[in-house]
Design a protein around this motif. Structure first.
Motif, PDB file in Angstrom:
ATOM      1  N   GLU A   1      82.772  26.423 -25.642  1.00 50.86           N
ATOM      2  CA  GLU A   1      82.801  26.355 -27.102  1.00 50.86           C
ATOM      3  C   GLU A   1      81.669  27.155 -27.746  1.00 50.86           C
ATOM      4  OE1 GLU A   1      84.592  24.380 -29.617  1.00 50.86           O
ATOM      5  OE2 GLU A   1      86.147  24.572 -28.111  1.00 50.86           O
ATOM      6  N   CYS A   2      80.773  27.705 -26.923  1.00 54.20           N
ATOM      7  CA  CYS A   2      79.655  28.443 -27.496  1.00 54.20           C
ATOM      8  C   CYS A   2      79.342  29.657 -26.632  1.00 54.20           C
ATOM      9  CB  CYS A   2      78.418  27.548 -27.607  1.00 54.20           C
ATOM     10  SG  CYS A   2      77.929  26.793 -26.036  1.00 54.20           S
ATOM     11  N   ARG A   3      78.599  30.593 -27.204  1.00 60.03           N
ATOM     12  CA  ARG A   3      78.233  31.782 -26.428  1.00 60.03           C
ATOM     13  C   ARG A   3      76.987  32.423 -27.026  1.00 60.03           C
ATOM     14  NH1 ARG A   3      82.578  33.344 -29.651  1.00 60.03           N
ATOM     15  NH2 ARG A   3      82.401  35.366 -30.690  1.00 60.03           N
TER      16      ARG A   3
ATOM     17  N   ILE B   1      76.399  31.412 -30.953  1.00 67.76           N
ATOM     18  CA  ILE B   1      77.633  31.139 -31.683  1.00 67.76           C
ATOM     19  C   ILE B   1      78.184  29.803 -31.207  1.00 67.76           C
ATOM     20  CG2 ILE B   1      79.973  31.933 -32.162  1.00 67.76           C
ATOM     21  CD1 ILE B   1      78.976  34.784 -31.712  1.00 67.76           C
TER      22      ILE B   1
ATOM     23  N   ARG C   1      75.228  30.864 -35.520  1.00 72.66           N
ATOM     24  CA  ARG C   1      76.452  31.039 -36.297  1.00 72.66           C
ATOM     25  C   ARG C   1      77.472  29.993 -35.868  1.00 72.66           C
ATOM     26  NH1 ARG C   1      77.573  37.417 -35.223  1.00 72.66           N
ATOM     27  NH2 ARG C   1      75.571  38.259 -35.944  1.00 72.66           N
ATOM     28  N   GLU C   2      78.249  29.573 -36.799  1.00 70.43           N
ATOM     29  CA  GLU C   2      79.358  28.660 -36.501  1.00 70.43           C
ATOM     30  C   GLU C   2      80.673  29.407 -36.669  1.00 70.43           C
ATOM     31  OE1 GLU C   2      79.088  25.162 -38.870  1.00 70.43           O
ATOM     32  OE2 GLU C   2      76.981  24.811 -38.396  1.00 70.43           O
ATOM     33  N   GLU C   3      81.633  29.021 -35.839  1.00 67.02           N
ATOM     34  CA  GLU C   3      82.954  29.680 -35.972  1.00 67.02           C
ATOM     35  C   GLU C   3      84.066  28.635 -35.825  1.00 67.02           C
ATOM     36  OE1 GLU C   3      83.798  31.093 -31.376  1.00 67.02           O
ATOM     37  OE2 GLU C   3      83.247  32.624 -32.846  1.00 67.02           O
TER      38      GLU C   3
ATOM     39  N   GLY D   1      81.101  26.763 -31.520  1.00 68.33           N
ATOM     40  CA  GLY D   1      82.417  26.318 -31.938  1.00 68.33           C
ATOM     41  C   GLY D   1      82.333  24.926 -32.523  1.00 68.33           C
ATOM     42  N   ALA D   2      83.492  24.389 -32.921  1.00 68.37           N
ATOM     43  CA  ALA D   2      83.506  23.105 -33.633  1.00 68.37           C
ATOM     44  C   ALA D   2      82.896  21.983 -32.804  1.00 68.37           C
ATOM     45  CB  ALA D   2      84.951  22.755 -34.022  1.00 68.37           C
TER      46      ALA D   2
END
Length: 492
Positions: A446-448, A459, A490-492, A461-462
Motif C-alpha cells: 500500500e506504500c512505496r 507515498i 503523499r497520499e493516493e 495508500g488508504a
C-alpha cells in the motif's frame, strides 16, 4: 527417521589426525552437530620405515571404537570411513584397514586414491564457494592435493608428497631443506603456471593453523578462519613471520593451535613455494574440504546447485522470522534507494531483506545485539566476512543499534565508509518498512518510496495512511536525513 532429522557421519582418517563429523539433515549448508578430532600422527616416520606409526595405530583402535559407538548411537546413515595418504602408502595399511573393519563392523572403509582425495577437497571448497576460480591446495600430514577449480567443477588434480609430517621427516626438521624439497616438487607440476593471478584456496589443518595465528597476531575483528582472506603480500609476510618466530612466541598468542605449532612453519614453507609458483591474486582459507566434499556428493547432491548464502538466509528466516514471504517485497520496496548498486551489492541487499525479521522473537532490549551476533557468527559456508559485516550492521540498524556501540566494531573495521553508509541506509529503510507494514505484505504493497528532485518521497495508500503514525514520520525523516534529502509524504 524423517528426512529433516536424517543424520550422516564421516570419519576422516588422515596422516596426522582422525576426526568424526556427524551432519544434521540434508541441507545446502552442511550442519555439523558433532565434531571430534584426535591427533594420531599415523604418518610419522612413514618415509623412513614404509609403515604406519605403531603408537598411532594402537591409539587409532581405541578412538575408532569410540567413534563407531557415537555415530551409531546418533543414528547416522550413511556412515563411512575415508583413509588418506598414510594408510594408502604404508606397507601395513591393508592390515590396519582389516583391523578397523573388525572394530567397526558394517561401516564402509575406503582408502582414497590421490585423485579421489583431490575430488573431495575440490567439492568441499565449491560447497562454500561455488564461484571459485583458481587453485585449491589441501594439505594433510602425508600429502598435498592441488586442484584447479572453475565453473563449479574441477579440472587438473594431483597429489604430492608435501604433507607437513612427511615434509618434516624428509627435511629432517630443517626449514631450508623443506623449502628446497617443496620447490623441486612443485616445479614438476607443469599446469601450475596456468593458475597465475587467480585466487589460492587453502584447505587442511596445518593451513588453518596459519590463519588462526594470523587472526590472533593482527587482532583481526572476526575470529573465523573460514573465508579469512589475505592479499599475496600479506600472506608472504605472514609466512615469513611464522617461519621466523619461536615456538614460545607462537604459544603466547590467544587461541594458538598448540598441537599444530610444530607443523605451522612447514605449512608456511609450502605456502611460500606455492605463491612463488603461481603468484595468486589473493589467498583464501577454507574450513570446508574432504569431509564437506563427501557430504555434498553422498548426502546433499540434490541441493548442491543451490546458492549457499541464499539457502542459509532462507533457512534462518524460516526458523526465526514472522514471515518468509516478505523478503521479495522488501527487496523491491528498498530498490529506489540504491539505483547505483552493483550486482553483488544487490545480492547483499536481498539477503539482508530475507534476514530482516530474524530478531522478531528476541527480547526487545537485545534484538540488535542478538541479531548482529547471529549473523556474524552463524555457521554458514558461503558467507564471506565482509558480507557478514554488511548484513549484520544492516540488521543492527534495523533494530536501532547505537552507531557508537562497541557491538558493531567488527563492521566498522571490515567495511569501507561507503559500505557502512549503504548498510545504515538499508537498515533505516527496513525499520521504516516494518513500522508501516508490521511484517505483512498487504500493508507494504500500500506504500512505496521514491527519490525525485532531491526529495525522498513516501507515498501512502488508504490503508497505509490509517496505519501510519508519529513513529512512521520520525523514521522516515531520519532516513531522509541520512540520505541528505528533503522529505515529503503523499497520499493516493
Amino acid at each position: 527417521m524423517s528426512l529433516s532429522a536424517q543424520r550422516s557421519a564421516i570419519v576422516d582418517l588422515g596422516s596426522n589426525s582422525v576426526r568424526l563429523v556427524v551432519f544434521e539433515g540434508v541441507a545446502r549448508n552442511p550442519l555439523p552437530i558433532f565434531n571430534e578430532k584426535v591427533t594420531l600422527k599415523l604418518g610419522r616416520g612413514l618415509d623412513a620405515t614404509g609403515r604406519l606409526n605403531d603408537e598411532g595405530v594402537t591409539l587409532a583402535m581405541d578412538v575408532l571404537g569410540r567413534f563407531h559407538t557415537v555415530a551409531r548411537a546418533m543414528g547416522a546413515e550413511p556412515f563411512e570411513v575415508l583413509a588418506t595418504a598414510a594408510v594408502r602408502d604404508a606397507s601395513n595399511g591393508p592390515d590396519f584397514v582389516s583391523a578397523i573393519r573388525a572394530r567397526m563392523p558394517g561401516v564402509p572403509i575406503r582408502v582414497l586414491e590421490g585423485t579421489e582425495e583431490a575430488d573431495y577437497a575440490a567439492r568441499g571448497v565449491l560447497c562454500g564457494l561455488p564461484e571459485a576460480n583458481g587453485l585449491v591446495a589441501d594439505i594433510g600430514g602425508g600429502s598435498l592435493e592441488l586442484i584447479h577449480v572453475a565453473d563449479g567443477q574441477y579440472y587438473e588434480a594431483l597429489t604430492t608428497k608435501l604433507g607437513v609430517i612427511r615434509l618434516q621427516d624428509r627435511a629432517k626438521g630443517s626449514i631450508e631443506s623443506a623449502a628446497e624439497i617443496a620447490s623441486e616438487l612443485l616445479r614438476e607440476v607443469n599446469w601450475l603456471p596456468g593458475m597465475t593471478g587467480r585466487p589460492l584456496y587453502l584447505v587442511g589443518g596445518a593451513f588453518r593453523a596459519l590463519a588462526r595465528l594470523q587472526i590472533a597476531r593482527t587482532q583481526y575483528p572476526l575470529n573465523l578462519v573460514h573465508l579469512f582472506t589475505l592479499s599475496e603480500g600479506e600472506a608472504r609476510e605472514m609466512s615469513d613471520w611464522v617461519i621466523g618466530a619461536s615456538k614460545r612466541t607462537l604459544e603466547k598468542l590467544p587461541n594458538a593451535p598448540r598441537k599444530r605449532l610444530g607443523d605451522a612453519p612447514f605449512a608456511a614453507v609450502v605456502l611460500k613455494c606455492l605463491m612463488e609458483r603461481v603468484r595468486p591474486s589473493k589467498v583464501v582459507f577454507s574450513v570446508d574440504g574432504l569431509r564437506e566434499g563427501w557430504y555434498m556428493k553422498h548426502v546433499a547432491s540434490s541441493v548442491a546447485g543451490d546458492d549457499p548464502m541464499t539457502a542459509l538466509a532462507e533457512e534462518m528466516a524460516g526458523r526465526l522470522a514472522r514471515s518468509v514471504t516478505l523478503s521479495n517485497a522488501l527487496t523491491g520496496w528498498t530498490a529506489p534507494l540504491f539505483r547505483d548498486e552493483t550486482p553483488w551489492q544487490r545480492r547483499l541487499r536481498q539477503l539482508a531483506c530475507t534476514l530482516s525479521d530474524i530478531g522478531s522473537y528476541d527480547h526487545p532490549e537485545y534484538r540488535a545485539e542478538q541479531t548482529y551476533q547471529r549473523v556474524m557468527h552463524c555457521h554458514g559456508v558461503g558467507f564471506e566476512h565482509a558480507a557478514r559485516a554488511f548484513i549484520g550492521l544492516t540488521l543492527a540498524v534495523r533494530y536501532e543499534v547505537a552507531m557508537d556501540a562497541s557491538l558493531i566494531e567488527p563492521s566498522r573495521q571490515l567495511l569501507s565508509r561507503s559500505e557502512i553508509d549503504r548498510a545504515v541506509r538499508l537498515g533505516l529503510a527496513l525499520r521504516l518498512a516494518y513500522t508501516l507494514c508490521a511484517g505483512t505484505t498487504v500493508l507494504l504493497e500500500e506504500c512505496r518510496l521514491l527519490v525525485e528532485d532531491q526529495q525522498l518521497v513516501l507515498i501512502l495508500g488508504a490503508r497505509s495512511v490509517r496505519a501510519a503514525g508519529s513513529a512512521v514520520r520520525r523514521r522516515f525523516e531520519r532516513l531522509a536525513a541520512v540520505m541528505q534529502l528533503e522529505c515529503q509524504v503523499r497520499e493516493e
